[in-house]
Design a protein around this motif. Structure first.
Motif, PDB file in Angstrom:
ATOM      1  N   HIS A 101      24.262 103.561 -15.432  1.00  0.00           N
ATOM      2  CA  HIS A 101      24.390 102.939 -16.715  1.00  0.00           C
ATOM      3  C   HIS A 101      24.991 104.521 -16.564  1.00  0.00           C
ATOM      4  O   HIS A 101      24.692 105.885 -17.791  1.00  0.00           O
ATOM      5  CB  HIS A 101      23.402 102.466 -17.156  1.00  0.00           C
ATOM      6  CG  HIS A 101      21.961 102.724 -16.782  1.00  0.00           C
ATOM      7  ND1 HIS A 101      21.414 102.846 -15.963  1.00  0.00           N
ATOM      8  CD2 HIS A 101      20.998 104.047 -18.311  1.00  0.00           C
ATOM      9  CE1 HIS A 101      19.756 103.394 -16.521  1.00  0.00           C
ATOM     10  NE2 HIS A 101      19.620 103.788 -17.674  1.00  0.00           N
ATOM     11  N   LEU A 102      25.575 103.793 -18.402  1.00  0.00           N
ATOM     12  CA  LEU A 102      26.468 104.806 -19.368  1.00  0.00           C
ATOM     13  C   LEU A 102      25.737 105.075 -20.180  1.00  0.00           C
ATOM     14  O   LEU A 102      25.511 106.614 -21.101  1.00  0.00           O
ATOM     15  CB  LEU A 102      27.190 104.366 -19.502  1.00  0.00           C
ATOM     16  CG  LEU A 102      29.079 104.340 -18.352  1.00  0.00           C
ATOM     17  CD1 LEU A 102      29.966 103.367 -18.942  1.00  0.00           C
ATOM     18  CD2 LEU A 102      28.711 105.052 -18.029  1.00  0.00           C
ATOM     19  N   GLN A 103      24.744 104.544 -20.792  1.00  0.00           N
ATOM     20  CA  GLN A 103      23.601 104.894 -22.142  1.00  0.00           C
ATOM     21  C   GLN A 103      22.285 104.523 -22.051  1.00  0.00           C
ATOM     22  O   GLN A 103      22.328 104.008 -21.169  1.00  0.00           O
ATOM     23  CB  GLN A 103      24.061 103.670 -23.525  1.00  0.00           C
ATOM     24  CG  GLN A 103      25.738 103.809 -23.502  1.00  0.00           C
ATOM     25  CD  GLN A 103      25.730 103.394 -24.820  1.00  0.00           C
ATOM     26  OE1 GLN A 103      25.481 102.058 -24.436  1.00  0.00           O
ATOM     27  NE2 GLN A 103      26.923 103.844 -26.003  1.00  0.00           N
ATOM     28  N   THR A 104      21.508 105.616 -22.292  1.00  0.00           N
ATOM     29  CA  THR A 104      19.805 104.819 -22.421  1.00  0.00           C
ATOM     30  C   THR A 104      19.461 103.796 -22.744  1.00  0.00           C
ATOM     31  O   THR A 104      20.027 103.331 -23.622  1.00  0.00           O
ATOM     32  CB  THR A 104      19.623 106.604 -23.156  1.00  0.00           C
ATOM     33  OG1 THR A 104      19.573 107.721 -22.800  1.00  0.00           O
ATOM     34  CG2 THR A 104      18.347 106.068 -23.300  1.00  0.00           C
ATOM     35  N   GLY A 105      18.448 103.117 -21.950  1.00  0.00           N
ATOM     36  CA  GLY A 105      18.369 102.407 -22.256  1.00  0.00           C
ATOM     37  C   GLY A 105      16.475 102.151 -21.600  1.00  0.00           C
ATOM     38  O   GLY A 105      16.779 102.244 -21.008  1.00  0.00           O
ATOM     39  N   ASP A 145      20.724 107.813 -15.386  1.00  0.00           N
ATOM     40  CA  ASP A 145      21.246 107.353 -16.534  1.00  0.00           C
ATOM     41  C   ASP A 145      22.270 108.586 -17.950  1.00  0.00           C
ATOM     42  O   ASP A 145      22.217 109.936 -17.400  1.00  0.00           O
ATOM     43  CB  ASP A 145      19.683 107.951 -17.470  1.00  0.00           C
ATOM     44  CG  ASP A 145      20.126 107.787 -19.975  1.00  0.00           C
ATOM     45  OD1 ASP A 145      21.017 107.735 -19.479  1.00  0.00           O
ATOM     46  OD2 ASP A 145      19.290 107.420 -20.083  1.00  0.00           O
ATOM     47  N   GLU A 188      24.569 109.311 -19.941  1.00  0.00           N
ATOM     48  CA  GLU A 188      24.415 109.837 -20.563  1.00  0.00           C
ATOM     49  C   GLU A 188      22.819 111.213 -21.389  1.00  0.00           C
ATOM     50  O   GLU A 188      23.228 111.609 -21.702  1.00  0.00           O
ATOM     51  CB  GLU A 188      23.811 108.584 -22.224  1.00  0.00           C
ATOM     52  CG  GLU A 188      23.396 109.306 -23.401  1.00  0.00           C
ATOM     53  CD  GLU A 188      23.313 107.786 -24.474  1.00  0.00           C
ATOM     54  OE1 GLU A 188      23.173 108.480 -25.311  1.00  0.00           O
ATOM     55  OE2 GLU A 188      22.446 107.156 -24.129  1.00  0.00           O
ATOM     56  N   ARG A 194      23.145 114.504 -21.772  1.00  0.00           N
ATOM     57  CA  ARG A 194      22.481 115.361 -23.025  1.00  0.00           C
ATOM     58  C   ARG A 194      22.652 116.775 -22.535  1.00  0.00           C
ATOM     59  O   ARG A 194      22.199 117.700 -22.696  1.00  0.00           O
ATOM     60  CB  ARG A 194      22.096 114.271 -23.320  1.00  0.00           C
ATOM     61  CG  ARG A 194      21.462 115.255 -24.728  1.00  0.00           C
ATOM     62  CD  ARG A 194      20.509 113.991 -25.445  1.00  0.00           C
ATOM     63  NE  ARG A 194      19.757 113.238 -24.220  1.00  0.00           N
ATOM     64  CZ  ARG A 194      19.745 112.163 -24.506  1.00  0.00           C
ATOM     65  NH1 ARG A 194      20.723 111.331 -24.678  1.00  0.00           N
ATOM     66  NH2 ARG A 194      18.777 111.302 -23.509  1.00  0.00           N
ATOM     67  N   PRO A 232      33.645 112.071 -21.222  1.00  0.00           N
ATOM     68  CA  PRO A 232      33.565 110.271 -21.078  1.00  0.00           C
ATOM     69  C   PRO A 232      33.584 110.337 -19.959  1.00  0.00           C
ATOM     70  O   PRO A 232      34.181 110.054 -18.564  1.00  0.00           O
ATOM     71  CB  PRO A 232      34.364 110.222 -22.139  1.00  0.00           C
ATOM     72  CG  PRO A 232      34.425 110.570 -23.007  1.00  0.00           C
ATOM     73  CD  PRO A 232      34.771 112.297 -21.661  1.00  0.00           C
ATOM     74  N   LYS A 262      29.179 105.438 -11.356  1.00  0.00           N
ATOM     75  CA  LYS A 262      29.641 105.919 -13.324  1.00  0.00           C
ATOM     76  C   LYS A 262      29.621 106.761 -11.851  1.00  0.00           C
ATOM     77  O   LYS A 262      30.368 107.673 -10.843  1.00  0.00           O
ATOM     78  CB  LYS A 262      28.942 105.541 -13.854  1.00  0.00           C
ATOM     79  CG  LYS A 262      28.068 104.512 -14.013  1.00  0.00           C
ATOM     80  CD  LYS A 262      28.799 103.638 -14.638  1.00  0.00           C
ATOM     81  CE  LYS A 262      28.553 102.459 -15.317  1.00  0.00           C
ATOM     82  NZ  LYS A 262      27.543 101.684 -13.957  1.00  0.00           N
TER      83      LYS A 262
END
Length: 348
Positions: A226-230, A260, A262, A266, A277, A329
């Motif tokens: 996934h592109l964003q932490t969740g 993850d 993202e 980071r 991106p 991704k």
């Protein structure tokens, strides 16, 4: 034991671990990776690395590296594609990051005569101090994760224990997730929700980021995730090309979880790399010219061969059931000398 400890034992135990005892790849294994589906995948990755090397000023020598090379198919396709630029091939020092002696032997056979100019290292930390142009396909997903489950007493680390009948089961342990590491939306998450962190993955991304920051280059990281932490439980097992219970057959199934991206970006940026991106695999391959390359590959071939090429492109780039284009991704990391867009990535 923790989920991370369980994953490490099941996958990496020197005698009973999955990678020591089983052949995971291909039709007879438990899963098929993108390079095994079509040479087009490795050709696009190779072309992206060649173009980035040119954009970086053609450093020589440099490392042409892969982390987690599997059977060596991706690197073989990259090396073959790189022959479009003889200067790139001449300057490249081929390095494969692989700790398994069994898989190293498989990779040597796949690389053929090119194996004579390749070297192997156990860890990313062992990469020599040169500009780095690296591919990592389905490398991060196999690195262990930690899981925390929300309870009435806070986010407790998820553990693997024994039931009364000696079967394995999940349970909440004593360790608590620190407040600063809690995910977005954690306050509204219902009890039983699971949040995953992956210190081993972030450490690997940080190592790559530090190397790029010091020596320059490009890393192309490809995995499902996934592109964003969740919040979400993505811990899973694959056996015989189907999902299995991750606790049912320790050492006999591949254990993975979603990556993850993202968090990877980071971690790499914290060491001075620039994270471009992240994008879907479909967008990456289409932007890299897979349709055009497929047309050239199919030219002059019979209808069956052309149909097979089209089917491979659809599987690699599509977003339907069983297709990889949206699930997987791609994250690009760069060092100094690669400012602005690095096609097919956008500037970040």
């Amino acid at each position: 034991m923790t989920v991370a400890g369980y994953m490490a034992e099941c996958l990496l135990h020197p005698e009973h671990g999955y990678y020591a005892a089983r052949e995971p790849f291909g039709a007879k294994g438990d899963f098929v990776t993108a390079p095994e589906i079509s040479q087009l995948f490795g050709e696009i990755v190779g072309a992206v690395l060649v173009n980035a090397w040119r954009q970086a000023g053609r450093p020589a020598p440099f490392l042409l590296a892969e982390a987690g090379p599997g059977r060596g198919t991706l690197m073989a396709d990259i090396v073959r594609t790189a022959r479009i630029d003889p200067a790139f091939s001449a300057a490249a020092r081929i390095v494969l990051v692989e700790a398994s002696a069994r898989l190293r032997d498989v990779q040597r056979k796949t690389l053929g005569t090119d194996a004579r100019r390749a070297t192997w290292v156990d860890r990313l930390d062992d990469l020599p101090d040169f500009p780095l142009f690296l591919a990592a396909n389905e490398f991060f997903d196999a690195l262990p994760i930690r899981q925390f489950v929300k309870t009435a007493n806070g986010w407790r680390e998820r553990m693997v224990g024994l039931c009364n009948d000696s079967a394995l089961t999940f349970t909440a342990g004593a360790s608590v997730l620190p407040d600063g590491e809690r995910p977005p939306g954690h306050a509204d998450a219902p009890d039983g929700s699971v949040f995953e962190i992956a210190p081993a993955r972030e450490a690997a991304a940080a190592t790559i980021g530090a190397h790029l920051a010091a020596h320059g280059g490009l890393a192309v990281l490809i995995d499902y995730g996934h592109l964003q932490t969740g919040i979400g439980d993505t811990f899973q097992a694959m056996r015989g090309h189907d999902f299995a219970d991750p606790l049912a057959e320790p050492g006999l199934a591949d254990l993975t979880s979603h990556v993850d991206f993202e968090a990877l970006a980071r971690a790499a940026a914290s060491e001075g790399a620039r994270a471009l991106p992240a994008m879907t695999q479909g967008a990456f391959l289409l932007g890299g010219g897979i349709v055009e390359r497929a047309g050239a590959l199919g030219a002059g071939k019979d209808a069956a061969a052309q149909d097979a090429i089209r089917a491979a492109v659809t599987r690699l780039c599509g977003d339907g059931d069983g297709q990889m284009g949206a699930l997987f991704k791609v994250l690009g990391l760069t060092g100094p000398g690669l400012e602005g867009p690095v096609p097919p990535f956008q500037a970040g």
